[in-house]
Design a protein around this motif. Structure first.
Motif, PDB file in Angstrom:
ATOM      1  N   GLY A  26       0.776  -1.225   0.000  1.00  0.00           N
ATOM      2  CA  GLY A  26       0.000   0.000   0.000  1.00  0.00           C
ATOM      3  C   GLY A  26       0.811   1.282   0.000  1.00  0.00           C
ATOM      4  N   THR A  27       2.125   1.170  -0.049  1.00  0.00           N
ATOM      5  CA  THR A  27       2.975   2.357  -0.095  1.00  0.00           C
ATOM      6  C   THR A  27       2.775   3.127  -1.393  1.00  0.00           C
ATOM      7  N   VAL A  28       2.531   2.382  -2.470  1.00  0.00           N
ATOM      8  CA  VAL A  28       2.272   2.953  -3.783  1.00  0.00           C
ATOM      9  C   VAL A  28       0.941   2.408  -4.286  1.00  0.00           C
ATOM     10  N   GLN A  29       0.097   3.259  -4.844  1.00  0.00           N
ATOM     11  CA  GLN A  29      -1.149   2.817  -5.447  1.00  0.00           C
ATOM     12  C   GLN A  29      -0.859   2.293  -6.859  1.00  0.00           C
ATOM     13  N   ALA A  30      -1.535   1.238  -7.245  1.00  0.00           N
ATOM     14  CA  ALA A  30      -1.326   0.702  -8.591  1.00  0.00           C
ATOM     15  C   ALA A  30      -1.587   1.765  -9.651  1.00  0.00           C
ATOM     16  N   ALA A  31      -2.553   2.649  -9.405  1.00  0.00           N
ATOM     17  CA  ALA A  31      -2.871   3.708 -10.364  1.00  0.00           C
ATOM     18  C   ALA A  31      -1.696   4.652 -10.594  1.00  0.00           C
ATOM     19  N   ASP A  32      -0.735   4.662  -9.681  1.00  0.00           N
ATOM     20  CA  ASP A  32       0.433   5.521  -9.820  1.00  0.00           C
ATOM     21  C   ASP A  32       1.593   4.828 -10.522  1.00  0.00           C
ATOM     22  N   ASP A  33       1.385   3.602 -10.966  1.00  0.00           N
ATOM     23  CA  ASP A  33       2.405   2.904 -11.749  1.00  0.00           C
ATOM     24  C   ASP A  33       2.688   3.748 -12.998  1.00  0.00           C
ATOM     25  N   PRO A  34       3.920   4.220 -13.192  1.00  0.00           N
ATOM     26  CA  PRO A  34       4.196   5.112 -14.321  1.00  0.00           C
ATOM     27  C   PRO A  34       4.040   4.448 -15.688  1.00  0.00           C
ATOM     28  N   LEU A  35       3.999   3.128 -15.716  1.00  0.00           N
ATOM     29  CA  LEU A  35       3.893   2.413 -16.988  1.00  0.00           C
ATOM     30  C   LEU A  35       2.482   1.868 -17.237  1.00  0.00           C
ATOM     31  N   TRP A  36       1.490   2.389 -16.515  1.00  0.00           N
ATOM     32  CA  TRP A  36       0.155   1.804 -16.568  1.00  0.00           C
ATOM     33  C   TRP A  36      -0.413   1.743 -17.985  1.00  0.00           C
ATOM     34  N   GLU A  37      -0.084   2.712 -18.839  1.00  0.00           N
ATOM     35  CA  GLU A  37      -0.666   2.741 -20.190  1.00  0.00           C
ATOM     36  C   GLU A  37      -0.283   1.520 -21.016  1.00  0.00           C
ATOM     37  N   ARG A  38       0.844   0.899 -20.687  1.00  0.00           N
ATOM     38  CA  ARG A  38       1.254  -0.291 -21.430  1.00  0.00           C
ATOM     39  C   ARG A  38       0.268  -1.445 -21.262  1.00  0.00           C
ATOM     40  N   SER A  39      -0.544  -1.373 -20.213  1.00  0.00           N
ATOM     41  CA  SER A  39      -1.502  -2.451 -19.928  1.00  0.00           C
ATOM     42  C   SER A  39      -2.650  -2.503 -20.915  1.00  0.00           C
ATOM     43  N   GLY A  40      -2.870  -1.400 -21.647  1.00  0.00           N
ATOM     44  CA  GLY A  40      -4.027  -1.318 -22.527  1.00  0.00           C
ATOM     45  C   GLY A  40      -5.256  -0.759 -21.841  1.00  0.00           C
ATOM     46  N   ALA A  41      -5.140  -0.417 -20.564  1.00  0.00           N
ATOM     47  CA  ALA A  41      -6.266   0.186 -19.844  1.00  0.00           C
ATOM     48  C   ALA A  41      -6.535   1.589 -20.374  1.00  0.00           C
ATOM     49  N   ALA A  42      -7.782   2.010 -20.286  1.00  0.00           N
ATOM     50  CA  ALA A  42      -8.172   3.329 -20.786  1.00  0.00           C
ATOM     51  C   ALA A  42      -7.869   4.437 -19.786  1.00  0.00           C
ATOM     52  N   SER A  43      -7.648   4.091 -18.522  1.00  0.00           N
ATOM     53  CA  SER A  43      -7.401   5.099 -17.490  1.00  0.00           C
ATOM     54  C   SER A  43      -6.626   4.465 -16.345  1.00  0.00           C
ATOM     55  N   GLU A  44      -6.075   5.322 -15.491  1.00  0.00           N
ATOM     56  CA  GLU A  44      -5.386   4.820 -14.301  1.00  0.00           C
ATOM     57  C   GLU A  44      -6.334   4.020 -13.422  1.00  0.00           C
ATOM     58  N   GLU A  45      -7.601   4.475 -13.354  1.00  0.00           N
ATOM     59  CA  GLU A  45      -8.577   3.777 -12.512  1.00  0.00           C
ATOM     60  C   GLU A  45      -8.877   2.385 -13.047  1.00  0.00           C
ATOM     61  N   GLU A  46      -8.999   2.268 -14.359  1.00  0.00           N
ATOM     62  CA  GLU A  46      -9.235   0.948 -14.941  1.00  0.00           C
ATOM     63  C   GLU A  46      -8.030   0.042 -14.709  1.00  0.00           C
ATOM     64  N   TYR A  47      -6.844   0.603 -14.833  1.00  0.00           N
ATOM     65  CA  TYR A  47      -5.637  -0.179 -14.561  1.00  0.00           C
ATOM     66  C   TYR A  47      -5.607  -0.641 -13.107  1.00  0.00           C
ATOM     67  N   GLU A  48      -5.928   0.266 -12.190  1.00  0.00           N
ATOM     68  CA  GLU A  48      -5.976  -0.080 -10.763  1.00  0.00           C
ATOM     69  C   GLU A  48      -6.904  -1.270 -10.539  1.00  0.00           C
ATOM     70  N   TYR A  49      -8.081  -1.231 -11.153  1.00  0.00           N
ATOM     71  CA  TYR A  49      -9.058  -2.309 -10.994  1.00  0.00           C
ATOM     72  C   TYR A  49      -8.507  -3.640 -11.512  1.00  0.00           C
ATOM     73  N   TRP A  50      -8.032  -3.617 -12.739  1.00  0.00           N
ATOM     74  CA  TRP A  50      -7.640  -4.877 -13.374  1.00  0.00           C
ATOM     75  C   TRP A  50      -6.325  -5.427 -12.842  1.00  0.00           C
ATOM     76  N   SER A  51      -5.398  -4.546 -12.462  1.00  0.00           N
ATOM     77  CA  SER A  51      -4.047  -5.018 -12.146  1.00  0.00           C
ATOM     78  C   SER A  51      -4.027  -6.055 -11.025  1.00  0.00           C
ATOM     79  N   TRP A  52      -4.949  -5.955 -10.088  1.00  0.00           N
ATOM     80  CA  TRP A  52      -5.013  -6.923  -8.991  1.00  0.00           C
ATOM     81  C   TRP A  52      -5.574  -8.262  -9.441  1.00  0.00           C
ATOM     82  N   ARG A  53      -6.081  -8.317 -10.664  1.00  0.00           N
ATOM     83  CA  ARG A  53      -6.783  -9.505 -11.139  1.00  0.00           C
ATOM     84  C   ARG A  53      -6.132 -10.093 -12.396  1.00  0.00           C
TER      85      ARG A  53
END
Length: 213
Positions: A26-53
Motif C-alpha cells: 500500500g505504499t504505492v497505489q497501482a494507479a500511480d504505476d508510471p507504466l500503466w498505459e502499457r496495460s491497454g487500460a483506458a485510465s489509471e482507474e481501470e488499470y488499478e481495478y484490473w491489475s489486482w486480477r
C-alpha cells in the motif's frame, strides 16, 4: 529426473515489476504505476481495478511470448476473456474467475495453443507435462512468493510453472518480489502442497496458426 528449465519470458501482473512490494503493502497505489498505459487500460482507474486480477493474463502473456513471440496488452487480454466467459464482472465491480474451462477454450480458439484445464492436477503430472515441453498454470495461494509457513488457504492466484528438478518446482510468479520470487522462483516439492489447490491449466505448443488480431 533430469532438470527442466524452459526459457520463458517473464511478465508481472503490474507493468512495473520493481514496484510490486510497494503496491502490495500500500505504499504505492497501482494507479500511480508510471507504466500503466502499457496495460491497454483506458485510465489509471481501470488499470488499478484490473491489475489486482491479472495474474492469469500475465501467465498467458508469458506463454504467448514463449511460443508466438507476442505479448498482447494485459487488459486487452482480460477484456477478451470477459467476452469469452472466463471472467464474470458484476455491476458492483466484483469479478468472478479466472474460470479454467472457458479460459482454456479461449486460449485454444483465439491463440491456437493446446490448452487443457485439469482438476485434479497432481504434482507428478505437472512434472511430466513440463518434461514433455509444456507449461502449467497453477492455482496457488499468493503467499507462495515468501513460502509462508501457514497460508490461510490454497489457491486464489495463478503462477506459471516453467521448470523442475527432483527437489524443486520453478515458477514465474506474476505477483512475486524482485528479490528472487518473480522469475524461476524455487518452490520445494514438499512446500508446494500447502499453497497449491491441485488444479490448473496445461499449455502446450501451437496446434494451428495464430488467429489474426
Amino acid at each position: 529426473m533430469k532438470p527442466i528449465i524452459h526459457q520463458v519470458p517473464y511478465y508481472s501482473q503490474w507493468e512495473s515489476p520493481e514496484l510490486v512490494p510497494d503496491i502490495l503493502d500500500g505504499t504505492v497505489q497501482a494507479a500511480d504505476d508510471p507504466l500503466w498505459e502499457r496495460s491497454g487500460a483506458a485510465s489509471e482507474e481501470e488499470y488499478e481495478y484490473w491489475s489486482w486480477r491479472l495474474c492469469g493474463m500475465a501467465c498467458l502473456r508469458m506463454a504467448l511470448d514463449f511460443w508466438w513471440g507476442v505479448a498482447p496488452a494485459a487488459v486487452r487480454l482480460a477484456e477478451e476473456c470477459l467476452e469469452a466467459g472466463a471472467y464474470v464482472r458484476h455491476p458492483d465491480g466484483r469479478l468472478d474467475g479466472l474460470t479454467h474451462v472457458p479460459f482454456a477454450a479461449y486460449v485454444r480458439e483465439r491463440w491456437g495453443l493446446d490448452a487443457q484445464a485439469h482438476a485434479p492436477l497432481p504434482p507428478d503430472l505437472v512434472r511430466r507435462e513440463l518434461a514433455e515441453g509444456r507449461l502449467v498454470m497453477l492455482s496457488v495461494h499468493p503467499s507462495i512468493r515468501t513460502l509462508e509457513p501457514q497460508p490461510p488457504r490454497q489457491g486464489g492466484h495463478l503462477v506459471l510453472a516453467v521448470g523442475a528438478d527432483e527437489r524443486e518446482l520453478l515458477i514465474h510468479n506474476p505477483s512475486g518480489f524482485p528479490d528472487g520470487s518473480q522469475q524461476y522462483a524455487k518452490v520445494p516439492w514438499g512446500d508446494l502442497e500447502r499453497f497449491y489447490a491441485g488444479r490448473g491449466i496445461v499449455l502446450g505448443p501451437p496446434s494451428r496458426p495464430r488467429a489474426e488480431d
